[in-house]
Design a protein around this motif. Sequence first.
Motif, PDB file in Angstrom:
ATOM      1  N   ARG A 185      27.874  42.278  38.010  1.00 29.19           N
ATOM      2  CA  ARG A 185      29.254  42.683  37.652  1.00 29.19           C
ATOM      3  C   ARG A 185      29.796  41.822  36.519  1.00 29.19           C
ATOM      4  NH1 ARG A 185      26.932  44.578  42.270  1.00 29.19           N
ATOM      5  NH2 ARG A 185      27.858  46.578  42.778  1.00 29.19           N
ATOM      6  N   ILE A 186      29.594  40.519  36.619  1.00 33.58           N
ATOM      7  CA  ILE A 186      30.120  39.612  35.584  1.00 33.58           C
ATOM      8  C   ILE A 186      29.478  39.925  34.236  1.00 33.58           C
ATOM      9  CG2 ILE A 186      30.145  37.191  34.841  1.00 33.58           C
ATOM     10  CD1 ILE A 186      30.467  36.496  37.909  1.00 33.58           C
ATOM     11  N   GLU A 187      28.157  40.169  34.250  1.00 29.00           N
ATOM     12  CA  GLU A 187      27.463  40.488  32.990  1.00 29.00           C
ATOM     13  C   GLU A 187      27.912  41.840  32.432  1.00 29.00           C
ATOM     14  OE1 GLU A 187      23.415  40.020  34.177  1.00 29.00           O
ATOM     15  OE2 GLU A 187      23.447  37.840  33.852  1.00 29.00           O
ATOM     16  N   THR A 188      28.097  42.813  33.312  1.00 33.11           N
ATOM     17  CA  THR A 188      28.518  44.131  32.832  1.00 33.11           C
ATOM     18  C   THR A 188      29.924  44.074  32.245  1.00 33.11           C
ATOM     19  OG1 THR A 188      27.133  45.199  34.483  1.00 33.11           O
ATOM     20  CG2 THR A 188      28.851  46.551  33.485  1.00 33.11           C
ATOM     21  N   LEU A 189      30.810  43.309  32.868  1.00 34.02           N
ATOM     22  CA  LEU A 189      32.169  43.179  32.320  1.00 34.02           C
ATOM     23  C   LEU A 189      32.145  42.461  30.972  1.00 34.02           C
ATOM     24  CD1 LEU A 189      34.204  42.283  35.535  1.00 34.02           C
ATOM     25  CD2 LEU A 189      34.360  44.405  34.223  1.00 34.02           C
ATOM     26  N   GLY A 190      31.222  41.529  30.806  1.00 38.62           N
ATOM     27  CA  GLY A 190      31.050  40.842  29.522  1.00 38.62           C
ATOM     28  C   GLY A 190      32.358  40.266  29.008  1.00 38.62           C
ATOM     29  N   ASP A 191      32.689  40.595  27.748  1.00 41.90           N
ATOM     30  CA  ASP A 191      33.891  40.048  27.119  1.00 41.90           C
ATOM     31  C   ASP A 191      35.182  40.542  27.747  1.00 41.90           C
ATOM     32  OD1 ASP A 191      32.282  38.720  25.421  1.00 41.90           O
ATOM     33  OD2 ASP A 191      32.538  40.103  23.725  1.00 41.90           O
ATOM     34  N   ARG A 192      35.090  41.596  28.542  1.00 40.34           N
ATOM     35  CA  ARG A 192      36.309  42.074  29.210  1.00 40.34           C
ATOM     36  C   ARG A 192      36.803  41.084  30.255  1.00 40.34           C
ATOM     37  NH1 ARG A 192      37.052  47.937  30.055  1.00 40.34           N
ATOM     38  NH2 ARG A 192      35.657  49.061  28.682  1.00 40.34           N
ATOM     39  N   LEU A 193      35.908  40.224  30.732  1.00 43.89           N
ATOM     40  CA  LEU A 193      36.274  39.292  31.808  1.00 43.89           C
ATOM     41  C   LEU A 193      36.780  37.993  31.196  1.00 43.89           C
ATOM     42  CD1 LEU A 193      36.375  38.728  34.854  1.00 43.89           C
ATOM     43  CD2 LEU A 193      34.018  37.887  34.695  1.00 43.89           C
ATOM     44  N   GLU A 194      38.063  37.724  31.386  1.00 45.47           N
ATOM     45  CA  GLU A 194      38.668  36.488  30.876  1.00 45.47           C
ATOM     46  C   GLU A 194      38.671  35.458  31.995  1.00 45.47           C
ATOM     47  OE1 GLU A 194      42.608  37.418  29.204  1.00 45.47           O
ATOM     48  OE2 GLU A 194      41.962  39.504  29.161  1.00 45.47           O
ATOM     49  N   THR A 195      38.661  34.192  31.617  1.00 40.82           N
ATOM     50  CA  THR A 195      38.727  33.146  32.636  1.00 40.82           C
ATOM     51  C   THR A 195      40.048  32.387  32.517  1.00 40.82           C
ATOM     52  OG1 THR A 195      37.620  31.541  31.218  1.00 40.82           O
ATOM     53  CG2 THR A 195      36.237  32.810  32.718  1.00 40.82           C
ATOM     54  N   PHE A 196      40.435  31.791  33.634  1.00 37.45           N
ATOM     55  CA  PHE A 196      41.622  30.940  33.661  1.00 37.45           C
ATOM     56  C   PHE A 196      41.279  29.662  34.405  1.00 37.45           C
ATOM     57  CE2 PHE A 196      41.921  33.984  37.201  1.00 37.45           C
ATOM     58  CZ  PHE A 196      41.977  33.108  38.274  1.00 37.45           C
ATOM     59  N   GLU A 197      42.175  28.704  34.290  1.00 34.80           N
ATOM     60  CA  GLU A 197      41.989  27.408  34.944  1.00 34.80           C
ATOM     61  C   GLU A 197      42.990  27.267  36.095  1.00 34.80           C
ATOM     62  OE1 GLU A 197      39.584  25.275  33.902  1.00 34.80           O
ATOM     63  OE2 GLU A 197      39.046  26.598  32.234  1.00 34.80           O
ATOM     64  N   ASP A 198      42.682  26.365  37.015  1.00 33.27           N
ATOM     65  CA  ASP A 198      43.612  26.052  38.101  1.00 33.27           C
ATOM     66  C   ASP A 198      44.978  25.696  37.518  1.00 33.27           C
ATOM     67  OD1 ASP A 198      44.654  25.344  40.592  1.00 33.27           O
ATOM     68  OD2 ASP A 198      43.890  23.287  40.451  1.00 33.27           O
ATOM     69  N   GLY A 199      46.035  26.303  38.057  1.00 35.48           N
ATOM     70  CA  GLY A 199      47.390  26.002  37.598  1.00 35.48           C
ATOM     71  C   GLY A 199      47.896  26.903  36.486  1.00 35.48           C
TER      72      GLY A 199
END
Length: 302
Positions: A185-199
């Motif tokens: 799933r993570i690979e298929t989402l590719g650039d569509r998947l953004e990350t965030f940090e705690d807080g």
Amino acid sequence: MKNLTRRHLLHCVAALGLVGSRAWAITEAEFDGFSIQTLSDGKLVLPMDFLIPESVSRDEVNDILTSAGLDGDSYDSPLNLTLMRRGEDLILFDAGSGPDFMPSAGKLSEALDAVGISADQITHVVFTHAHPDHIWGVLDDFDEPLFSNARHLINRVERDYWMAPATMESIDPSRQSFVAGARRRIETLGDRLETFEDGDEVASGIKAILTPGHTPGHTSFDLAGKAFVAGDVVTTPHLGFQRPWLPSGSDQNPEKGAETRQKVLNQLAESGSVIIGYHLPDGGIGKVIRDGDAFVFRADQD
Ligand SMILES: [Zn+2]
């Protein structure tokens, strides 16, 4: 919480011509400036040792299991996705199981139909963690992203954990399919998947709070100080609230999970904020009430 009602959307299902298929229980809560609904993705049917790890003796919890009617080899765990509506935003917390995890789960598209929303209207998909019942539903039957217009967001720690080469070797062998499933799933989402940090604020007024133990990057979300999307910090209304210090077989790090659970339940009992629990009963929306050293989950509390 101004108004919290549960309604069985039989009339809505009937209006959509789906009579005879299913009665969807949708639970709702109204707040100043936004509303939330929980949408059922069906349920999981889990073995009892998922609740009670080997390190906990049955004698220690028998009273609770008996009063909860849990005397069989398996138990049913509900699946509540949180949909937050605010202005133009339709923010979905977690994506459900999809068709491939368990026959009793993966019913989200029917629940979305019942509330008159299509997957392409969702503006944000925010993950608490990457277990199958939370992320596998992000792809459609053709393995394409189901929520085609949404931003997708996950804690960087959680993404990195599932993508790390060492995870496949270090995880319990019974969960190796979780690794393969999350990676796909993570690979298929590719650039569509953004990350965030705690807080971080993942959207205005929605604060990410790392709540580790269930998984390394498991994250809960504070909605404007009024409601708390707890994810899998507490996964049962009986053991999790009445013996929050006991390790849970569902947590990948049971000791850390117990520490996080006690901390979060303490905070919610103190603040009076509404909890939304992915696996809690009656739609999963309620309040945490202190009861001596332990807690009680009370659905539909004003
Ligand atoms: Zn879960």
